[in-house]
Design a protein around this motif. Sequence first.
Motif, PDB file in Angstrom:
ATOM      1  N   GLY A  57       0.850  -1.186   0.000  1.00  0.00           N
ATOM      2  CA  GLY A  57       0.000   0.000   0.000  1.00  0.00           C
ATOM      3  C   GLY A  57       0.883   1.232   0.000  1.00  0.00           C
ATOM      4  N   SER A  58       0.502   2.260  -0.734  1.00  0.00           N
ATOM      5  CA  SER A  58       1.332   3.462  -0.746  1.00  0.00           C
ATOM      6  C   SER A  58       1.386   4.146   0.621  1.00  0.00           C
ATOM      7  N   PRO A  59       0.313   4.090   1.478  1.00  0.00           N
ATOM      8  CA  PRO A  59       0.432   4.708   2.799  1.00  0.00           C
ATOM      9  C   PRO A  59       1.183   3.840   3.814  1.00  0.00           C
ATOM     10  N   THR A  60       1.601   2.652   3.422  1.00  0.00           N
ATOM     11  CA  THR A  60       2.295   1.754   4.356  1.00  0.00           C
ATOM     12  C   THR A  60       3.664   1.362   3.795  1.00  0.00           C
ATOM     13  N   THR A  61       3.689   0.450   2.843  1.00  0.00           N
ATOM     14  CA  THR A  61       4.955  -0.008   2.262  1.00  0.00           C
ATOM     15  C   THR A  61       5.738   1.142   1.650  1.00  0.00           C
ATOM     16  N   ALA A  62       5.071   1.947   0.828  1.00  0.00           N
ATOM     17  CA  ALA A  62       5.780   2.998   0.100  1.00  0.00           C
ATOM     18  C   ALA A  62       6.369   4.048   1.033  1.00  0.00           C
ATOM     19  N   THR A  63       5.606   4.452   2.051  1.00  0.00           N
ATOM     20  CA  THR A  63       6.143   5.487   2.933  1.00  0.00           C
ATOM     21  C   THR A  63       7.284   4.955   3.791  1.00  0.00           C
ATOM     22  N   ALA A  64       7.261   3.677   4.137  1.00  0.00           N
ATOM     23  CA  ALA A  64       8.390   3.079   4.867  1.00  0.00           C
ATOM     24  C   ALA A  64       9.644   3.108   3.994  1.00  0.00           C
ATOM     25  N   ASN A  65       9.486   2.734   2.716  1.00  0.00           N
ATOM     26  CA  ASN A  65      10.629   2.770   1.798  1.00  0.00           C
ATOM     27  C   ASN A  65      11.102   4.194   1.552  1.00  0.00           C
ATOM     28  N   ASP A  66      10.149   5.131   1.420  1.00  0.00           N
ATOM     29  CA  ASP A  66      10.523   6.535   1.245  1.00  0.00           C
ATOM     30  C   ASP A  66      11.458   6.992   2.363  1.00  0.00           C
ATOM     31  N   GLN A  67      11.085   6.645   3.596  1.00  0.00           N
ATOM     32  CA  GLN A  67      11.871   7.090   4.746  1.00  0.00           C
ATOM     33  C   GLN A  67      13.253   6.455   4.748  1.00  0.00           C
ATOM     34  N   ALA A  68      13.338   5.204   4.318  1.00  0.00           N
ATOM     35  CA  ALA A  68      14.641   4.549   4.230  1.00  0.00           C
ATOM     36  C   ALA A  68      15.539   5.266   3.222  1.00  0.00           C
ATOM     37  N   PHE A  69      14.987   5.602   2.076  1.00  0.00           N
ATOM     38  CA  PHE A  69      15.795   6.259   1.056  1.00  0.00           C
ATOM     39  C   PHE A  69      16.130   7.702   1.439  1.00  0.00           C
ATOM     40  N   ARG A  70      15.219   8.390   2.148  1.00  0.00           N
ATOM     41  CA  ARG A  70      15.563   9.719   2.654  1.00  0.00           C
ATOM     42  C   ARG A  70      16.732   9.636   3.637  1.00  0.00           C
ATOM     43  N   SER A  71      16.760   8.561   4.419  1.00  0.00           N
ATOM     44  CA  SER A  71      17.855   8.374   5.369  1.00  0.00           C
ATOM     45  C   SER A  71      19.180   8.206   4.641  1.00  0.00           C
ATOM     46  N   LEU A  72      19.177   7.473   3.543  1.00  0.00           N
ATOM     47  CA  LEU A  72      20.403   7.272   2.769  1.00  0.00           C
ATOM     48  C   LEU A  72      20.908   8.576   2.175  1.00  0.00           C
ATOM     49  N   MET A  73      19.992   9.486   1.856  1.00  0.00           N
ATOM     50  CA  MET A  73      20.378  10.750   1.235  1.00  0.00           C
ATOM     51  C   MET A  73      21.287  11.573   2.137  1.00  0.00           C
ATOM     52  N   ARG A  74      21.257  11.310   3.441  1.00  0.00           N
ATOM     53  CA  ARG A  74      22.066  12.083   4.378  1.00  0.00           C
ATOM     54  C   ARG A  74      23.406  11.410   4.692  1.00  0.00           C
ATOM     55  N   MET A  75      23.662  10.273   4.082  1.00  0.00           N
ATOM     56  CA  MET A  75      24.892   9.531   4.372  1.00  0.00           C
ATOM     57  C   MET A  75      25.968   9.808   3.316  1.00  0.00           C
ATOM     58  N   LYS A  76      27.191  10.025   3.780  1.00  0.00           N
ATOM     59  CA  LYS A  76      28.311  10.164   2.860  1.00  0.00           C
ATOM     60  C   LYS A  76      28.616   8.828   2.183  1.00  0.00           C
ATOM     61  N   TRP A  77      28.575   7.760   2.995  1.00  0.00           N
ATOM     62  CA  TRP A  77      28.838   6.409   2.456  1.00  0.00           C
ATOM     63  C   TRP A  77      27.550   5.617   2.602  1.00  0.00           C
TER      64      TRP A  77
END
Length: 356
Positions: A163-183
């Motif tokens: 579901g976009s309000p469940t699976t998708a938003t969990a994945n969104d947050q994971a990828f936003r977290s990666l955006m702040r990492m140098k490595w």
Amino acid sequence: MTSTMEKARPGAGRLTHAPADHPAVAPAKMGVVLANLGTPDGTDYWSMRRYLGEFLSDQRVVDYAKWKWQPLLQLVILSKRPFSSGKAYQSIWNTDRDESPLLTITRAQTERVREQLTARYGDAVEVDFCMRYGNPSTPSVLERLREQGCERIVFFPLYPQYGSPTTATANDQAFRSLMRMKWQPAIRTVPAYFEHPAYVQALANSVRDAYADLDQPPTRLVASYHGVPERYLRDGDPYHCHCQKTTRLLRDALAFPADTVETTFQSQFGPEKWVGPPTVDRVAELARAGHKHIAVISPAFSSDCVETLEEVQQEIRDSFLAAGGEQFTYVPCLNDRDDHIDALVQVLETELAGWL
């Protein structure tokens, strides 16, 4: 085996040829993260407001224009709803641990998955869990795994149906977290597993276990899923279809007649039309139609939470009894049942293939 001290020593492991003053780098590992919806830190007004503010500000959850939604949310909804939501959480709160049941259960699931993966792969795999909203936060957990040397991470949203309000938003947050990492670690997201045979079998086993304690079986099994606006279906979100198929697969696994198992949806709010029928209304209709004993199962929830322990077992149960029903059987979520943990590990091993 390399000791912990040797692992931390500059030049050890992967840094055999590094100069002595090179910063320590942990040996490469694999990470597994079980991701669940979230939980407030407490049932008081401000804890609930923080949690609800984060949850209801997510445009995957409420996708109205910010200029229209945020004033209503901040000035009206968040001035009142923390009180009613706090009471709902108080009725199910794990007072021994001072935390929500969702947090207690997700931790137990993680510990049991960790046990199985450690038995198979030793200390090459780190297993942890995070919440999309609240704590432990997704960014903090992914950063901790990166610091532990996890160069590859399997991110597992614990939602069987996409579901976009469940699976998708969990994945969104994971990828936003990666955006702040140098490595950045490499990352895989686990797809919907609603039709995985082990998951369907665990659902069927949970129904059989619940029925085994009854003098007479219910005349209806209601599979109640969290609702979404009807336009999500029109816009291509497969959640409604995944739910319908889950119910059919469950019915087939149980060998129940087609007319004894049905799909409904709960947790509706707002003015627009949602997928239905609404569980709270449908159970009352069943009671008025002469079904004195029904059972309700919640296949979309991997862990019992406020939507099942409070909404299903209190609000929906009350609706059934008030309409003339006599016996209401709730089939618990799969939680940390042995067959559920086995199913989760089977899903994970598919996604770990080629990495281990």
